[in-house]
Structure formats: C-alpha cells, structure tokens
Design an enzyme around this catalytic site. Sequence first.
Site, mmCIF file in Angstrom:
data_model
loop_
_atom_site.group_PDB
_atom_site.id
_atom_site.type_symbol
_atom_site.label_atom_id
_atom_site.label_comp_id
_atom_site.label_asym_id
_atom_site.label_seq_id
_atom_site.Cartn_x
_atom_site.Cartn_y
_atom_site.Cartn_z
ATOM 1 N N HIS A 244 0.805 -1.228 0.000
ATOM 2 C CA HIS A 244 0.000 0.000 0.000
ATOM 3 C C HIS A 244 0.844 1.287 0.000
ATOM 4 C CE1 HIS A 244 -3.459 -2.478 1.291
ATOM 5 N NE2 HIS A 244 -2.671 -2.986 2.222
HETATM 6 C C1 BDR Z 1 -2.991 0.726 5.431
HETATM 7 O O1 BDR Z 1 -3.178 0.209 6.729
HETATM 8 C C2 BDR Z 1 -1.958 -0.250 7.248
HETATM 9 O O2 BDR Z 1 -2.128 -1.517 7.812
HETATM 10 C C3 BDR Z 1 -0.947 -0.232 6.135
HETATM 11 O O3 BDR Z 1 0.326 0.141 6.634
HETATM 12 C C4 BDR Z 1 -1.501 0.818 5.198
HETATM 13 O O4 BDR Z 1 -1.048 2.108 5.539
HETATM 14 C C5 BDR Z 1 -3.735 -0.149 4.443
HETATM 15 O O5 BDR Z 1 -5.096 -0.181 4.743
#
Ligand code: BDR
Length: 314
Positions: A244
């Site tokens: 992400h």
């Molecule tokens: C986001 O949530 C976190 O767990 C990850 O680091 C990312 O920023 C994805 O939904």
Amino acid sequence: MTQPRRIIIDTDPGQDDAFAILLALASPEEVEVLGVVAVAGNVPLPLTQRNARIVCELAGRRDIPVFAGCDAPLKRKLVTAEHVHGVTGLDGPPMVEPTMALQGQHGVDFIIDTIRRAPEKTITLCPLGPLTNIAQAFLQAPDIIARVQEIVLMGGAYFEVGNITPAAEFNIYVDPEAAEIVLKSGVPAVMMPLDVTHKVIATRARVEAIRALGTNVGRVAAEWADFFERFDVAKYGSDGGPLHDPTVIAYLIAPHLFTGRFINVEIETQSELTLGMTVADWWGVSNRAPNAMFIGDVHAQGFFDLLTQRLGRL
Ligand code: BDR
Ligand code: CA
C-alpha cells in the site's frame, strides 16, 4: 534539473510503511526527506517510532530526524492491526533495536515549525497511517494550512470498499475525524485508496527480484514481504500482499505510473456501521465540490521495477 520535493513522512510502520520510507530515502533526486514522524496506528506509538528508527538505520540514514507524534486518535480509542503486521509491527526478519535517538520535539510541533519556516507551498506531507498528526497540526496551527504544497496519502477505498471493516479502510477508520479535517482543509490532496494499492501485489516473482538484489536491504525487504503477504493471501486469495504505502512515494517519483480522477471525497464519521468509509463520488453523481485526486489505477510492473531498482541503491 528540477529540485527534489521536500517531504515529511508521517507513518505507522508497518512493513509496507517501511518499503515507502526506504523508497524515499533511496530517491534523493526526486524527494528530500525532512523528517519522519511516527503516529499510533498499525501498532502503538512506542513501536511505530522505534520501527521508523529501525528503517532509517537499515537505510544507513541515522541523520534523518525521527519524531513521535500522537499516541491516540483525536476522539477515539486506538485500533491496531497486529493481525496484519505482527506484534512488533515489523514482524518478519529479526531486527536489532535501533540506536539512533528519537528527537525530543513532538512530531506535531515539528510539522508545524517546518511548514512555517519553509517558503510557502514547498512542503509536501506524505501520511502513510491514520491522519491524527496532520489534523492535530492543522487544529493547533491553522495558519500552516494554506502553506502546504500538497498532501499525498495512503487511505480510503471506493470500489474495494473496506479492509478493517466491510466499509472502511484501516487508516481512515482509525481516525475518521482526523481524515475529515484533512480532506476539508482545502490543501490539494492525492489519495491512494485500496482501489489502487490492491493492484500492486508483491507476487513471488517480484519478491524474489528484491531478494536477488543480494543486499542486506533486499533480504530484509523480501522477508518483510514474505511475512506481510499471509494476511491478504488468506483473505483475498491474492498472489501476494499489496504494498500500500510505497505508492505514495512512487507517485512523487513517477506520477505517470498512476491515473485517477479529481473528485469529491467525504468521510463517514457518524454511522457505526460504515464508520470511516470514504464516500468517493467517482461517477460524479453529486454536486459536491471535488477535493481530492482519487487514484484508481497503476502500472503495477512499472511500480515494482522502480521500487526494486531504488532499493538496490541502499
Ligand atoms: C494501510 O493500513 C496499514 O495496515 C498499512 O500500513 C496501510 O497504511 C492499508 O489499509
Ligand atoms: Ca501504514
């Protein structure tokens, strides 16, 4: 030659946050990291600030100032994601405790001071976790809002809907009031929702390309990806985990890899059922004013080629 963008990374590492920090530190032509500010999110603040220092040390950048910001959302109890990231937030390869110091200044004060001191519209904020620190800075120092160049953040979802609840993405869900403040602030915003991050899947071949760099950073990063993928593979049946957060940094380096729409995005802060939902007017059916560039697509292999090549520099 154009000057590198001056950025502040606001983060809750997190393996995917770690990839984002490494990508930024490996890309001095495009981005100059002024500081890394930790926020409570994936794991509590004592761990996210520790993890941020681990990542800077891994990159050989003990000179990067790391700050601790807010330890809880503006109005709510912290929700964490150890089920995704492990108990340390950076589970996977064994990591040694960092030795570089945490800065004494509060992370929110660092954000405020940095924006006030810099020429107008020369600082880009890169939030990779809940938006608590950014919202708190805007609440404490509204004069900085008009001075921010841009916010490029990871958060939200429209077509993919939720990952932490059926309706909401984690970063927005944890502190929806903060997200609302940021999106209503008027600062130019670019959002990397799950709609795009679920397209950057760290498949076996892509992880092996990172491991094959043959460096310590390449090994650690590949082992983070190995650990991180189990949650999404089990849940979505995907061929690896979505990276992400590095989409935020990749967008600053190579914006041509991404496409999106400038649309209205509102945050649900009232409903128990859909709390933290990003109500994104992708189809333009409301007359609400656009407030964010909502990214929907990415050249995934181009993203991984960039990431791998840059990690190879560290
Ligand atoms: C986001 O949530 C976190 O767990 C990850 O680091 C990312 O920023 C994805 O939904
Ligand atoms: Ca994150």
